[in-house]
Design an enzyme around this catalytic site. Structure first.
Site, PDB file in Angstrom:
ATOM      1  N   ARG A   1      42.022  31.318  49.633  1.00 17.29           N
ATOM      2  CA  ARG A   1      42.158  32.735  49.277  1.00 17.29           C
ATOM      3  C   ARG A   1      42.723  33.500  50.451  1.00 17.29           C
ATOM      4  NH1 ARG A   1      37.238  35.242  48.672  1.00 17.29           N
ATOM      5  NH2 ARG A   1      38.269  37.057  47.792  1.00 17.29           N
TER       6      ARG A   1
ATOM      7  N   LYS B   1      29.714  26.862  53.887  1.00 20.26           N
ATOM      8  CA  LYS B   1      30.638  26.724  52.752  1.00 20.26           C
ATOM      9  C   LYS B   1      30.745  25.275  52.273  1.00 20.26           C
ATOM     10  CE  LYS B   1      35.040  28.409  51.112  1.00 20.26           C
ATOM     11  NZ  LYS B   1      35.843  29.615  51.106  1.00 20.26           N
TER      12      LYS B   1
ATOM     13  N   ARG C   1      30.930  39.787  53.942  1.00 25.67           N
ATOM     14  CA  ARG C   1      30.188  39.174  55.055  1.00 25.67           C
ATOM     15  C   ARG C   1      28.765  39.687  55.029  1.00 25.67           C
ATOM     16  NH1 ARG C   1      34.003  40.253  60.288  1.00 25.67           N
ATOM     17  NH2 ARG C   1      35.806  39.098  59.526  1.00 25.67           N
TER      18      ARG C   1
END
Ligand code: BTN
Length: 335
Positions: A121, A186, A325
Site C-alpha cells: 500500500r 505484521k 499508528r
C-alpha cells in the site's frame, strides 16, 4: 527459473550435476548456469565437492494441482483459473495486465514463488523472497461500480483470519484498514486495486501477502516489526501447514466471502472485523498526507470507515491513503 530443477532439489537431498543433467536433458554446464541463477535469486543452494547440490531442509514448493485439489475439498466455488508461477514482477500487476487486455479475470487466482516488483500500500514495496511466503492476487468482476463494494478490503482481512483459524491459529488481529497482525507485528497485508470504470463495470484485483516462513536474509529489508505463520505455529503448538494447504484455505475463505459480498455489503462482516480489531478503544494517530488526526478508536461503521473519538467529537475516516499508528506502542512506520 527452472521449475523442473527446483522440483528435483525440493527433496533436500544431494544431487550431482550429472544426475540433474540426465533428468533434465541438459549438460552439466547448463545445470550449473541454472544453479547460479537460483542462487542469485536468493535460494540457499549449496554446492559440496564430490556430493553435488543441496537445498538444506528442502523446499515447500507451491503446486497448482495440490492447491486445486485442496480447494475442491470444501464447497468451494468461485475459483475459475489458477496460475502458479515461480517468478513474476507482481501477481497483482499480472492480473492488471490481463484485465487491461480485456481478458476475463473474474475468479482468477495468481500465485508466485517470488516477486521481483512486489508492491504494498501507499507506494511501498513488498519483500517477496523465494518459496517462503504467500504472494497471490485474485480477480473479481464488479458490475455496478466500486461504491457497491465499500468495505470489501476489510472483509478480505476477516476472510484471511478465518482461513488461519481453520488450522486452530488464534489471536490474529486486524489493523484498520486491512493489515493482519499478531501481537502487534505484521503477519500479512492486503492491496486492493481497480481496473476499468470505477463507476461501472470494473475488475477488482485483490493482492495478498502472507508471511509464512520469512528468511532472515529478507527480513533485514522490512522496516517494521513482522511475524510469520511459522512463528505463530511454534508459539501456539500447531503443526505448520504446507503453503499449498494455506493457499487453498485462503482461496476457499476469500471466494466464499466474495460470492456474498455484493449482495450483503460490509455490514455482514462488521462484527467479525471489530472482534479482531487490534486497536479497539486505543489512542491512535491517522496520517493522511501531511494531515494528522489523533483520537480513540471506536470501531468501524457499516461501510468500513474507521470511527474515531477526536477532540472535535466522533469522526469517520475512509480511504486507501490513510495510515494508522498506535500512539504508544506501534510508532514504527508502516510497511
Ligand atoms: C500492504 O502494504 O500491506 C499490502 C501488501 C500486499 C502485497 C501483495 S503480495 C501479492 C500482491 N502482489 C503485489 O505486488 N502486492 C500484493
Amino acid at each position: 527459473m527452472h521449475k523442473a530443477l527446483l522440483k528435483l532439489l525440493a527433496d533436500g537431498e544431494f544431487h550431482s550435476g550429472e544426475s540433474l543433467g540426465k533428468h533434465l536433458g541438459m549438460s552439466r554446464a547448463a545445470v550449473w548456469k541454472h544453479i547460479q541463477h537460483l542462487q542469485e535469486k536468493g535460494l540457499a543452494l549449496e554446492s559440496v565437492k564430490g556430493k553435488g547440490y543441496i537445498v538444506a531442509g528442502g523446499l515447500d514448493l507451491l503446486d497448482a494441482n495440490t492447491i486445486a485439489e485442496e480447494y475442491k475439498k470444501s464447497v468451494g466455488q468461485g475459483l475459475q483459473h489458477l496460475q502458479v508461477e515461480t517468478e513474476m514482477d507482481s501477481t497483482s500487476q499480472q492480473l492488471l495486465r490481463r484485465s487491461a487486455a480485456n481478458e476475463d479475470i473474474h475468479g482468477a487466482a495468481c500465485f508466485a514463488e517470488l516477486q521481483t516488483a512486489g508492491r504494498g500500500r501507499r507506494g511501498r514495496s513488498w519483500q517477496s523472497p523465494f518459496a517462503s511466503n504467500l504472494y497471490f492476487s485474485l480477480g473479481w468482476r464488479i458490475q455496478s461500480g466500486v461504491a457497491a463494494v465499500e468495505g470489501l478490503s476489510l472483509a478480505v482481512g476477516v476472510a484471511l483470519c478465518e482461513a488461519l483459524e481453520t488450522f486452530g491459529f488464534c489471536d490474529v488481529q486486524l489493523k484498520w484498514p486491512n493489515d493482519l497482525l499478531y501481537k502487534g507485528k505484521k503477519l500479512g497485508g492486503i492491496l486492493l486495486e481497480i481496473s476499468g470504470d470505477a463507476a461501472g463495470e470494473c475488475d477488482l484485483i485483490i493482492g495478498v501477502g502472507l508471511n509464512v516462513a520469512m528468511p532472515e536474509s529478507a527480513s533485514q529489508n522490512i522496516d517494521q516489526p513482522w511475524v510469520d505463520v511459522k512463528a505463530l505455529a511454534r508459539e501456539q503448538k500447531i503443526n505448520l501447514p504446507s503453503r499449498n494447504l494455506l493457499a487453498a484455505r485462503c482461496l476457499q475463505s476469500l471466494f466464499a466471502m466474495l460470492a456474498k459480498f455484493e449482495s450483503l455489503g460490509f455490514a455482514a462482516w462488521q462484527a467479525a472485523w471489530q472482534k479482531r480489531n487490534a486497536h479497539q478503544n486505543t489512542e491512535v494517530q491517522l496520517l493522511m498526507g501531511k494531515q494528522q488526526v489523533n483520537g480513540r478508536v471506536l470501531g468501524v461503521d457499516t461501510s468500513g470507515a474507521l470511527l474515531l473519538k477526536t477532540s472535535q467529537g466522533e469522526q469517520s475516516f475512509i480511504g486507501g491513503e490513510i495510515s494508522l499508528r498506535a500512539v504508544v506502542s506501534d510508532k514504527k512506520s508502516e510497511r
